[in-house]
Design an enzyme around this catalytic site. Structure first.
Site, PDB file in Angstrom:
ATOM      1  N   GLU A  17      -0.841   5.864  -8.696  1.00 17.24           N
ATOM      2  CA  GLU A  17      -1.642   6.959  -8.135  1.00 17.24           C
ATOM      3  C   GLU A  17      -1.424   8.276  -8.858  1.00 17.24           C
ATOM      4  OE1 GLU A  17      -2.149   7.244  -3.899  1.00 17.24           O
ATOM      5  OE2 GLU A  17      -2.214   9.438  -3.977  1.00 17.24           O
ATOM      6  N   ASN A  40      -8.549   1.026   6.419  1.00 20.57           N
ATOM      7  CA  ASN A  40      -7.501   0.818   7.401  1.00 20.57           C
ATOM      8  C   ASN A  40      -7.956   1.320   8.775  1.00 20.57           C
ATOM      9  OD1 ASN A  40      -5.105   0.517   8.780  1.00 20.57           O
ATOM     10  ND2 ASN A  40      -3.944   1.987   7.586  1.00 20.57           N
ATOM     11  N   THR A  41      -8.190   2.629   8.881  1.00 17.94           N
ATOM     12  CA  THR A  41      -8.484   3.240  10.185  1.00 17.94           C
ATOM     13  C   THR A  41      -9.672   2.584  10.897  1.00 17.94           C
ATOM     14  OG1 THR A  41      -7.648   5.308   9.288  1.00 17.94           O
ATOM     15  CG2 THR A  41      -8.935   5.466  11.306  1.00 17.94           C
ATOM     16  N   ASN A  80     -10.209   0.874  -0.122  1.00 16.28           N
ATOM     17  CA  ASN A  80      -9.247   0.587   0.949  1.00 16.28           C
ATOM     18  C   ASN A  80      -9.773   1.000   2.320  1.00 16.28           C
ATOM     19  OD1 ASN A  80      -7.699   0.087  -1.288  1.00 16.28           O
ATOM     20  ND2 ASN A  80      -6.053   1.501  -0.748  1.00 16.28           N
ATOM     21  N   GLY A 138      -7.937   8.262   7.157  1.00 17.20           N
ATOM     22  CA  GLY A 138      -8.328   8.556   8.535  1.00 17.20           C
ATOM     23  C   GLY A 138      -9.783   9.001   8.598  1.00 17.20           C
ATOM     24  N   GLY A 164     -11.302   4.604   2.772  1.00 14.26           N
ATOM     25  CA  GLY A 164     -12.645   4.005   2.841  1.00 14.26           C
ATOM     26  C   GLY A 164     -13.329   4.144   4.196  1.00 14.26           C
ATOM     27  N   ASP A 194       0.847  -1.201   0.000  1.00 12.08           N
ATOM     28  CA  ASP A 194       0.000   0.000   0.000  1.00 12.08           C
ATOM     29  C   ASP A 194       0.883   1.252   0.000  1.00 12.08           C
ATOM     30  OD1 ASP A 194      -2.357   1.509   0.204  1.00 12.08           O
ATOM     31  OD2 ASP A 194      -2.325   1.448   2.402  1.00 12.08           O
TER      32      ASP A 194
HETATM   33  P1  13P Z   1      -8.529   4.718   5.861  1.00  7.81           P
HETATM   34  O1  13P Z   1      -7.447   4.593   6.882  1.00  7.81           O
HETATM   35  O2  13P Z   1      -9.139   6.069   5.848  1.00  7.81           O
HETATM   36  O3  13P Z   1      -9.532   3.640   5.953  1.00  7.81           O
HETATM   37  O4  13P Z   1      -7.814   4.581   4.431  1.00  7.81           O
HETATM   38  C1  13P Z   1      -7.173   3.403   4.094  1.00  7.81           C
HETATM   39  C2  13P Z   1      -6.395   3.531   2.850  1.00  7.81           C
HETATM   40  O5  13P Z   1      -6.741   4.259   1.944  1.00  7.81           O
HETATM   41  C3  13P Z   1      -5.198   2.692   2.697  1.00  7.81           C
HETATM   42  O6  13P Z   1      -4.458   3.027   1.588  1.00  7.81           O
END
Ligand code: 13P
Length: 287
Positions: free
Chosen positions: A135, A231-232, A229, A178, A209, A84
């Site tokens: 990107e 993550n947070t 995506n 985030g 996301g 990533d």
């Molecule tokens: P978030 O941390 O906002 O969910 O974004 C994740 C992301 O885009 C990883 O590349």
């Protein structure tokens, strides 16, 4: 089954749903994402940032863990192991380490340099049977030390990068890593639509996301987004469940301090978040 992301993303693109990239940090995250994808019969992409790779002692450790865990859990749904927001050197390291997919994020370079480096890595990734994401524009906010100003991508630049043969393209459209601030203006759908048209429908990637409302997710998918995506949101649910366990004093009851017990509520919470995302993005049942 660890594979590259080509077929799963093309199927999602044709079928008007999106594959989730769930970023992983450790064994609990990996196991939660793999088991949930299997339970829902969904493809999944495991995302690994440079920072998370370092935390887990290197990309080779990550690849070995993911491949062995995929095997020992008997996972049959397609799973891609994806770098990533990789830099150039990190991209090379992941090719060597046995990832199945990479994202080269050259968005902070001058455009010509982003083009040149992306072109080189497209060739290398494809020679190694891997998929590659590039990107254009940048994702706002910060992720593991990668800071973006949130510039909206130029559709013309997106076309030039798409024409290099990348498998899917991340384009900044007002999305942020985030939690979204209260005054966030939302996704720039006019730009997304233009990018979708001008690139001839290359599968697009929506970063950031976490916390995007369901109707915006649906609209983004209808305009060519095939990978989203997250993550947070998994980090927040893990933290909240772990906090509750400790605040309820459970670590002090019997052997509640055993890490397998201490980390269990957080692990279950990640599973719930992953399940919600796979259902929302429409990939459940599509393995
Ligand atoms: P978030 O941390 O906002 O969910 O974004 C994740 C992301 O885009 C990883 O590349």
């Amino acid at each position: 089954m660890v594979v590259n992301a080509k077929e799963m993303i093309q199927k999602a693109n044709r079928g008007h749903y999106a594959v989730a990239q769930i970023n992983i940090n450790n064994l609990e995250w990996t196991k939660a994402a793999l088991l949930t994808a299997q339970e829902l019969n969904s493809p999944v992409i495991l995302g690994v940032s440079g920072g998370a790779g370092k935390y887990m002692t290197g990309f080779s450790t990550v690849a070995a863990m993911v491949r062995a865990m995929d095997d020992s859990l008997g996972i049959t749904v397609p799973v891609a192991l994806h770098l990533d927001h990789g830099g150039y050197e990190e991209s090379l390291a992941c090719v060597k380490a046995g990832f199945s997919s990479i994202m080269f994020d050259g968005s902070h370079f001058a455009f010509e340099e982003n083009m040149a480096k992306t072109a080189e890595l497209v060739k290398l990734a494809h020679e190694n049977g891997m998929t590659i994401e590039a990107e254009v524009g940048s994702i706002g906010g910060e992720e593991d030390g990668v800071v973006g100003m949130g510039e909206v991508a130029s559709p013309e630049e997106c076309k030039k990068i798409a024409d290099l043969g990348v498998d899917f393209l991340a384009a900044g459209i007002g999305n942020i890593h985030g939690v979204y601030p209260a005054n966030w203006k939302g996704l720039d759908f006019a730009t997304l639509e233009r990018i979708h048209e001008i690139t001839g429908g290359i599968p697009l990637v929506l970063h950031g996301g976490t916390g995007i409302p369901a109707e915006m997710i649906q609209k983004a998918i209808s305009l060519g987004v095939s990978k989203i995506n997250v993550n947070t949101e998994c980090q927040l649910s893990f933290a909240a469940a772990t906090r509750k366990y400790i605040e309820d004093g459970k670590d002090k009851q019997g052997k509640g301090f055993d890490p397998r017990k201490l980390l269990a509520p957080g692990f279950e919470a990640i599973k719930v978040t992953v399940r919600e995302k796979l259902e929302l993005f429409g990939s459940a049942g599509k393995a």
